[in-house]
Design an enzyme around this catalytic site. Sequence first.
Site, short mmCIF file in Angstrom:
data_model
loop_
_atom_site.label_atom_id
_atom_site.label_comp_id
_atom_site.label_asym_id
_atom_site.label_seq_id
_atom_site.Cartn_x
_atom_site.Cartn_y
_atom_site.Cartn_z
N ARG A 12 0.85 -1.19 0.00
CA ARG A 12 0.00 0.00 0.00
C ARG A 12 0.88 1.23 0.00
O ARG A 12 1.89 1.29 0.71
CB ARG A 12 -0.88 0.01 1.25
N HIS A 50 -7.50 10.83 11.76
CA HIS A 50 -7.31 11.24 13.16
C HIS A 50 -8.54 11.98 13.65
O HIS A 50 -9.37 12.46 12.87
CB HIS A 50 -6.03 12.07 13.28
N HIS A 89 -38.40 8.02 28.51
CA HIS A 89 -37.51 7.05 27.85
C HIS A 89 -37.70 5.66 28.45
O HIS A 89 -37.84 4.67 27.74
CB HIS A 89 -36.05 7.48 28.00
C1 HCA Z 1 1.89 9.31 11.56
C2 HCA Z 1 1.63 8.61 10.28
C3 HCA Z 1 0.22 8.21 10.03
C4 HCA Z 1 0.25 7.29 8.81
C5 HCA Z 1 -1.07 6.92 8.22
C6 HCA Z 1 -0.99 5.99 7.05
C7 HCA Z 1 -0.64 9.44 9.74
O1 HCA Z 1 1.41 10.42 11.78
O2 HCA Z 1 2.63 8.76 12.35
O3 HCA Z 1 -0.02 5.29 6.89
O4 HCA Z 1 -1.96 5.97 6.28
O5 HCA Z 1 -1.58 9.69 10.49
O6 HCA Z 1 -0.34 10.12 8.78
O7 HCA Z 1 -0.33 7.53 11.12
CU CU Z 2 -1.97 8.33 12.07
#
Ligand code: HCA
Ligand code: CU
Length: 381
Positions: free
Chosen positions: A134, A197, A291
Site C-alpha cells: 500500500r 485522526h 424514555h
Molecule cells: C503518523 C503517520 C500516520 C500514517 C497513516 C498511514 C498518519 O502520523 O505517524 O499510513 O496511512 O496519520 O499520517 O499515522
Molecule cells: Cu496516524
Amino acid sequence: MSLTSFNIIESTLREGEQFVGANFRLEEKIEIAQALDDFGVEYLELTSPAASPHSYRDAKRIAGLGLRARILTHVRCNLEDARKAVDTGVAGVDVLFGTSSALRRFSHGKSIEEIIDTATQVVSFIKGQGLEVRFSSEDSFRSDWKDLLVVYRAVDGLGVDRVGIADTVGVASPRQVYDLVSALRRELKADIEFHGHNDSGCAIANSFCALEAGATHIDVSVLGIGERNGITPLGGFIARMYALDKSLVKRYKLEKLREIESLVARLVNVDIPFNNYITGIAAFTHKAGVHAKAVLNNPATYEILDPRDFGLSRYLSIAHRLTGWNAIKHRAEQLNLALGEQAVKAATLQIKQLADERPLSLDDVDTILQQWMDSYETRME
Ligand code: HCA
Ligand code: CU
C-alpha cells in the site's frame, strides 16, 4: 459496493503504539494480536521494524503466529525500511510518504518527481517480493490535489494493491473526505484505504464517508488510541456500520469487544470513557421517565444498537427526580410487590420529592415501595 464489503485494518499495534501511554511488551502485543484476530479483523498493522530492535523482533514473531488476519507492517518510503519489513515475514507492507508542501519543505525536502522516483523503487521492490503493498500520502488533506493525483496515478500504474489517504492532523470534514475519495475512485484501479485522526471529532464520520465514496479499507485502533487523541476507534466504527445494517458486522465476534477494550485500556493505563461507543457505562442506560417507559415497551424506541448483540444488557436508572411511574411500577413488579396504579403513582411522587432533597439510590426506591406495600397491607387487615 464498498459499504457492504469493507476491510478493517486494525492499527492498535502501530498507530496505537504512538499513544502516549502505550509501551507494549512482546507478550502484550501477542495477547492484543490474538484477541483482535479472534474478533475477526481482516488486517493487523504493526509498528515499523526499523523503529527499534524489539520492534523488528516482535513483528517477526507476530507474523509467524499463523493468525487468520493478514499481518502488515508500516514503514517510511525507503528501500532500507522496506527490506527490513519484508524480512519480518509479514504479508504486506504499508508505505508512507509526505506529499503536503509543509512536509516537502520542512520534513524530507523532496520534490513530487523525487517522491515518485523513490515510491517506484520501493513499491516495485515490495511487489517483487510477492507481498501486498500500500502507498499512502501523509497529511493528504493539506496536500495539493494535483500533486496527490500525480503521485497516486504513478503508483497505481505500478500495480500497488492499495493507495491510502491519511488525515494525519484530523482536519478533514466528512464532505472533504467524500470528495477526495470519489475523485480517486474515478481515477484509480487500486483499493483505497482511509486513515483518520480524531482531533476535531470527525474520525468515524470521515471513515464512513470514505466508504460511501468507494474506499475499501479503514484504519482503526482499540479505543481509538494513537498520536494525540487518536484515530477512528474500532468500537465506534463497528457501531456506525451496525447502525447502517447490522448484517454488515455479523462476521465479527461483537461480544468480545468489551474484553478487548478492557485489555488495551489496562495495558495503556486509561479507563474506558463513560460515553464510549457500545461499552461505556452509560451506553445502554436510560433515565428520563418517558424514555424508560418506551424502552420497557420496546427497547428499539431509544436504542439503535441491541446490547445483547455485544454480550451486554441495558440499565434503567430510576432513582432520581426525572423518573416516571411506569418505570417505578416495573421496579415494584421486579420486587414482587403487588401495588395498584394509585399507590405506584403516589410512591413515584414521593421519590421525586425526596430526589429534590438529596441524591437517591435504588435502595431508597425499594424502601419507599416496600413502605407503600406495608401500609397497603395494614389497610387491608
Ligand atoms: C503518523 C503517520 C500516520 C500514517 C497513516 C498511514 C498518519 O502520523 O505517524 O499510513 O496511512 O496519520 O499520517 O499515522
Ligand atoms: Cu496516524
